[in-house]
Design an enzyme around this catalytic site. Structure first.
Site, mmCIF file in Angstrom:
data_model
loop_
_atom_site.group_PDB
_atom_site.id
_atom_site.type_symbol
_atom_site.label_atom_id
_atom_site.label_comp_id
_atom_site.label_asym_id
_atom_site.label_seq_id
_atom_site.Cartn_x
_atom_site.Cartn_y
_atom_site.Cartn_z
ATOM 1 C CE1 TYR A 77 -3.586 2.590 0.872
ATOM 2 C CE2 TYR A 77 -2.558 2.861 3.020
ATOM 3 C CZ TYR A 77 -3.496 3.257 2.084
ATOM 4 O OH TYR A 77 -4.337 4.294 2.365
ATOM 5 C CG HIS A 232 -9.070 1.617 8.663
ATOM 6 N ND1 HIS A 232 -9.539 0.903 7.579
ATOM 7 C CD2 HIS A 232 -7.991 2.312 8.221
ATOM 8 C CE1 HIS A 232 -8.783 1.181 6.528
ATOM 9 N NE2 HIS A 232 -7.845 2.023 6.886
ATOM 10 C CE LYS A 587 -7.391 14.176 14.401
ATOM 11 N NZ LYS A 587 -6.100 13.461 14.182
ATOM 12 C CG HIS A 593 -6.311 7.901 11.182
ATOM 13 N ND1 HIS A 593 -6.204 8.452 9.936
ATOM 14 C CD2 HIS A 593 -6.351 6.557 10.997
ATOM 15 C CE1 HIS A 593 -6.169 7.485 9.030
ATOM 16 N NE2 HIS A 593 -6.260 6.337 9.644
#
Length: 712
Positions: A77, A232, A587, A593
């Site tokens: 990936y 995830h 954030k 995330h």
């Protein structure tokens, strides 16, 4: 009935441990009691033992010969800033033994924004490749024969424009869509639980998924329409039981959505794929994959398919990112090798191995080669490909497989009882359970109950810096903007407007296939942002309300002197200050995330700070507004996507402009040590990198607040 052999062992064990052998039992985070000794008696009631590889319930693998017939696919990936840079990397990797392309997109693309949008200034090219139109997609796969190379794309929020661009890029390379092979992740329920790169609310998002399954079933017989991801979830802190249960429950929900479109289950079930994380609990991770195949067969039997292949679970796996550590980073090579072996012994169909430097930054070519060669060595030097399911019959592994399956099935049934996974996600149940598990795990690490070599035990006195990949975000964004402008100058505006209007009509009316209309929009050179905005106009944006779990971190420290001392210190300072120190956990950018931010908010709240949990996806200006309005003493900026060098200085400037120049700014998350001085020079008061003990961070923040008060 007494077992003489077990009785003999217990006597010997009692002498060795000077007590009961029960003291040797290990309680996993999943609540599974792991004994120090397993025997044939532990296999009583294990019903799957008689099955063979390639036979229902596929515990021993979906194919009869497994790796003895063909090894798993090595699918690394990766995505680097621009389409040109990523294309160069893919071509070199394919030449060096990689067997498929797996694309990582930047966060602006994930969230459906073009690179020129003001909300993504710090995100373009930072955590993957920037794709703004089919022109970028054509460059991405230039020289890569799409009729031969399988392509996996991790995309959920902007799945419609990205898949449409891929289809058109194939057409213009001379490859009909029927010949394209690969997988699109297309797993939106997981995004609402943990990863948060969603765009639209849950219900229209489920419609998008069903339309993609319908389109690919009819038009793209070699392409997997969805990759149902537990990866995830584990990265966000889920236990293995939670990862299993929530992933398979998501899969069940997607099957139901496709059936509502009038599809026959056998038309699409064989091309559903899964994606699991592989962490450091070696045998349990292998058992998890075996249990997943068992449970998926059970779930799919509900839909009465006629083809045996519709019952099979096929999976891609990726070694854990959370298990990688900034401290003594070459240890990560070893961690990844163990995790890769576990995935292989569990029977994965393809595998990505993380690079050792990914706890700090995007991988370099040097580290990516080590990660890729880890799999090549497994395939060619260890002999694991010579035998099908070598762990079969293991007293421990077979027993563990059953225990994991039973525990996960119980949770799956609880989800069914409340109305299924979409209802559970809307209610916030999976998200809350995962965040509680993540907070408990962090407390166990901070306490030293869970040993991380080089982090909380056997730590080096002096850490050597390693070379890391540094992306020039400003240069990438400027180049992307130039290409967007050139594309818009060269296209036919009337054709674009017509295609976008048709897409908008289909989205509003509920009639027609969204992906089919988006393919035409992509052909006209509509951008990713324009296609996404057409759908935003019909569906709206999803905005999650941040919630923080309470009394989980603190409960793990109950009675611990270090924790109690900090709580008392904060309480005394609050009384002298006349108010409780207030912290905004912010954030910034499009990084969804939020595991670290949620853990900090939860732990700081338990310790006694007043915590304001900021919403996701704020700009620096919006975060500064919230900080000033809330009258916070500290802003803790969470960074995972390498945007800190752009976003932190902007946040500090915005605070000054709004009269918040006395507010302390600290940064935590994936921040390379090489960047610390840059941040400190630009006004950041402290940087808390990966592996920071939460109590140490809390003490440091309190020191800063006390220092500001003293200086005043």
């Amino acid at each position: 009935m007494s077992n003489p052999k077990l009785d003999t062992w217990r006597v010997a064990a009692e002498k060795e441990v000077k007590g009961s052998p029960d003291e040797l039992i290990w309680q996993t985070p999943e609540g599974i009691a792991v004994k120090p000794l397993y025997t044939a008696g532990d296999l009583e009631g294990v019903d799957h033992l008689g099955s063979l590889p390639g036979q229902k319930p596929f515990v021993r693998g979906p194919r009869a010969t497994m790796y003895a017939g063909r090894p798993w696919t090595i699918r690394q990936y990766a995505g680097f800033s621009t389409a040109e840079a990523s294309n160069t990397f893919y071509r070199r990797a394919l030449a060096a033994g990689q067997q498929g392309v797996s694309v990582a997109f930047d966060l602006a693309t994930h969230r459906g924004y073009d690179s020129d949008h003001p909300r993504v200034v710090g995100d373009v090219g930072k955590a993957g490749v920037a794709i703004d139109s089919v022109e970028d997609m054509k460059i991405l796969f230039d020289g890569i024969p799409l009729e031969k190379v399988s392509v996996s794309m991790t995309m959920n929020g902007a799945v419609i424009p990205i898949l449409a661009n891929f289809i058109v890029a194939g057409e213009e390379q001379g490859v009909p869509r029927a010949h394209l092979s690969g997988t699109i992740q297309n797993d939106i329920l997981k995004e609402f639980m943990v990863r948060n790169t969603y765009i639209y609310p849950p219900e229209p998002s489920m419609r998008i998924i069903a339309d993609i399954i319908e389109y690919t079933a009819k038009e793209m017989p070699k392409f997997n329409s969805i990759s149902i991801s537990g990866y995830h979830m584990q990265e966000a802190g889920a236990t293995l039981v939670q990862e299993l249960a929530f992933t398979l429950a998501d899969g069940r929900e997607y099957v139901r959505a496709a059936l509502k479109k009038g599809l026959d289950v056998d038309d699409f079930a064989g091309r559903l794929s899964f994606f699991f994380a592989i962490g450091m609990n070696f045998f349990m991770e292998a058992a998890k994959l075996r249990a997943a195949r068992l449970l998926w067969t059970r779930i799919m039997e509900e839909f009465q398919p006629k083809k045996a292949s519709s019952l099979m679970l096929r999976t891609h796996c990726q070694t854990s990112g959370v298990s990688l550590q900034e401290q003594d980073p070459y240890n990560n090579v070893v961690r990844t090798a163990f995790e890769a072996m576990s995935a292989v012994l569990g029977g994965t169909q393809s595998l990505h191995t993380n690079s050792f430097d990914e706890a700090i930054a995007l991988p370099t070519e040097f580290s990516a080669r080590i990660a890729r060669n880890t799999q090549l060595i497994l395939q060619h030097e260890t002999g694991v490909t010579k035998v099908v399911d070598p762990l079969a019959g293991s007293y421990y592994v077979e027993s563990l497989t059953k225990e994991l399956a039973d525990a996960a099935w119980k949770l799956i049934e609880e989800i069914e009882a409340i109305g299924g996974m979409t209802k559970a996600v809307n209610d916030g149940l999976p998200k809350r359970l995962i965040e509680e598990a993540a907070t408990r795990k962090q407390a166990a690490i901070d306490r030293g109950d869970e040993v991380i070599v080089g982090v909380n035990k056997y730590r080096l006195d002096q850490e050597d810096q390693i070379d890391i990949l540094d992306i020039d975000n400003k240069a990438v964004r400027e180049a992307q903007i130039q290409r967007i402008e050139r594309t818009k100058r060269q296209r036919d505006p009337k054709r674009v407007d017509s295609a976008l209007a048709a897409l908008s009509h289909i989205a509003h009316s509920g009639e027609g296939n969204i992906l089919e209309a988006a393919v035409e929009a992509s052909r006209s050179r509509a951008t990713v942002g324009e296609i996404s905005d057409a759908l935003r106009g019909a569906f709206g944006d999803h905005a999650a309300v941040p919630k923080v779990v309470k009394r989980v971190y603190g409960a793990a420290y109950e009675g611990e002197p270090e924790y109690d001392t900090l709580v008392q210190r904060l309480d005394q300072f609050s009384k002298s200050l006349g108010e409780t120190p207030k912290v905004l956990v912010a954030k910034l950018g499009q990084d969804g995330h939020d595991r670290g931010a949620k853990i900090i908010a939860s732990a700081f709240g338990d310790i006694g700070f007043e915590v304001v949990a900021g919403p996701l996806f704020q700009t620096p200006d919006e975060a500064a507004d919230l900080a000033v309005k809330s009258k916070v003493h500290v802003v803790g900026m969470s960074s995972l996507a390498a945007g800190h060098k752009t976003l932190a200085p902007q946040l500090i400037d915005a605070l000054k402009a709004k009269g918040g120049d006395k507010i302390i700014v600290v940064v935590g998350g994936v921040v390379p040590r090489q960047d610390y001085n840059f941040l400190l020079d630009h006004g950041v008061a402290a940087v808390f990198g990966p592996g920071t003990n939460v109590l140490d961070a809390a003490n440091a923040v309190l020191d800063l607040v006390e220092g500001i008060r003293t200086n005043r």
